[in-house]
Design a protein around this motif. Sequence first.
Motif, PDB file in Angstrom:
ATOM      1  N   LYS A  47       0.834  -1.205   0.000  1.00 14.75           N
ATOM      2  CA  LYS A  47       0.000   0.000   0.000  1.00 14.75           C
ATOM      3  C   LYS A  47       0.871   1.259   0.000  1.00 14.75           C
ATOM      4  O   LYS A  47       0.632   2.193  -0.766  1.00 14.75           O
ATOM      5  CB  LYS A  47      -0.909  -0.036   1.233  1.00 14.75           C
ATOM      6  CG  LYS A  47      -1.959   1.029   1.264  1.00 14.75           C
ATOM      7  CD  LYS A  47      -2.868   0.836   2.470  1.00 14.75           C
ATOM      8  CE  LYS A  47      -3.831   1.990   2.570  1.00 14.75           C
ATOM      9  NZ  LYS A  47      -4.569   1.991   3.824  1.00 14.75           N
ATOM     10  N   ARG A  50       2.573   1.781  -3.463  1.00 15.10           N
ATOM     11  CA  ARG A  50       1.617   2.224  -4.481  1.00 15.10           C
ATOM     12  C   ARG A  50       1.210   3.678  -4.279  1.00 15.10           C
ATOM     13  O   ARG A  50       1.023   4.416  -5.243  1.00 15.10           O
ATOM     14  CB  ARG A  50       0.385   1.324  -4.475  1.00 15.10           C
ATOM     15  CG  ARG A  50       0.682  -0.043  -5.048  1.00 15.10           C
ATOM     16  CD  ARG A  50      -0.538  -0.926  -5.002  1.00 15.10           C
ATOM     17  NE  ARG A  50      -0.254  -2.218  -5.636  1.00 15.10           N
ATOM     18  CZ  ARG A  50      -1.099  -3.220  -5.650  1.00 15.10           C
ATOM     19  NH1 ARG A  50      -2.285  -3.103  -5.097  1.00 15.10           N
ATOM     20  NH2 ARG A  50      -0.768  -4.356  -6.241  1.00 15.10           N
ATOM     21  N   ARG A  58       3.876   6.412 -12.765  1.00 17.95           N
ATOM     22  CA  ARG A  58       3.029   5.216 -12.744  1.00 17.95           C
ATOM     23  C   ARG A  58       2.743   4.733 -14.156  1.00 17.95           C
ATOM     24  O   ARG A  58       2.714   5.531 -15.087  1.00 17.95           O
ATOM     25  CB  ARG A  58       1.704   5.524 -12.044  1.00 17.95           C
ATOM     26  CG  ARG A  58       1.862   5.840 -10.589  1.00 17.95           C
ATOM     27  CD  ARG A  58       0.552   6.303  -9.996  1.00 17.95           C
ATOM     28  NE  ARG A  58       0.794   6.824  -8.660  1.00 17.95           N
ATOM     29  CZ  ARG A  58       0.163   6.401  -7.586  1.00 17.95           C
ATOM     30  NH1 ARG A  58      -0.773   5.495  -7.691  1.00 17.95           N
ATOM     31  NH2 ARG A  58       0.465   6.902  -6.410  1.00 17.95           N
ATOM     32  N   TYR A  63      -0.867  -1.064 -11.559  1.00 16.52           N
ATOM     33  CA  TYR A  63      -0.053  -0.521 -10.466  1.00 16.52           C
ATOM     34  C   TYR A  63       1.423  -0.520 -10.838  1.00 16.52           C
ATOM     35  O   TYR A  63       1.855  -1.316 -11.671  1.00 16.52           O
ATOM     36  CB  TYR A  63      -0.231  -1.376  -9.202  1.00 16.52           C
ATOM     37  CG  TYR A  63      -1.613  -1.293  -8.613  1.00 16.52           C
ATOM     38  CD1 TYR A  63      -2.040  -0.139  -7.965  1.00 16.52           C
ATOM     39  CD2 TYR A  63      -2.482  -2.369  -8.706  1.00 16.52           C
ATOM     40  CE1 TYR A  63      -3.313  -0.063  -7.413  1.00 16.52           C
ATOM     41  CE2 TYR A  63      -3.757  -2.310  -8.154  1.00 16.52           C
ATOM     42  CZ  TYR A  63      -4.162  -1.150  -7.516  1.00 16.52           C
ATOM     43  OH  TYR A  63      -5.417  -1.081  -6.964  1.00 16.52           O
TER      44      TYR A  63
END
Length: 114
Positions: A47, A50, A58, A63
Motif C-alpha cells: 500500500k 503504491r 506510474r 499498479y
Amino acid sequence: MVIRVYIASSSGSTAIKKKQQDVLGFLEANKIGFEEKDIAANEENRKWMRENVPENSRPATGYPLPPQIFNESQYRGDYDAFFEARENNAVYAFLGLTAPPGSKEAEAQAKQQA
C-alpha cells in the motif's frame, strides 16, 4: 538516509525477479546500505509503495511494479531509471547519496566541475 527497495518475494515474473536481483546485487556489491521491503508478504509495504510512486511515474494502466526505489520516503525511480543511472555512472546521484571518493561517479563529477 536509508535506501528502500520495494520488491516482491513471490513474483511469478522472471523479468521482475531479474530486475530485483540486479538492483539488490548492485547495492550489496557497492556496500550501499538498504532495506528490502517485500510487497508480496506485507500489505502495508504494498500500500505504501503504491501510494508513494508519483503519478507521472506510474504505468498507464495497473499498479507500479517492483522494484521501486526510495531514499527514505523520497521516490528515486524504478528499475529502468536505476539501469540508466548505472549505465551513466550516476547511481549515487540517482539514489540521492554522495559518491565515495575514488569511485567512477566521483571522478566523473570532479571532471565536470573542473
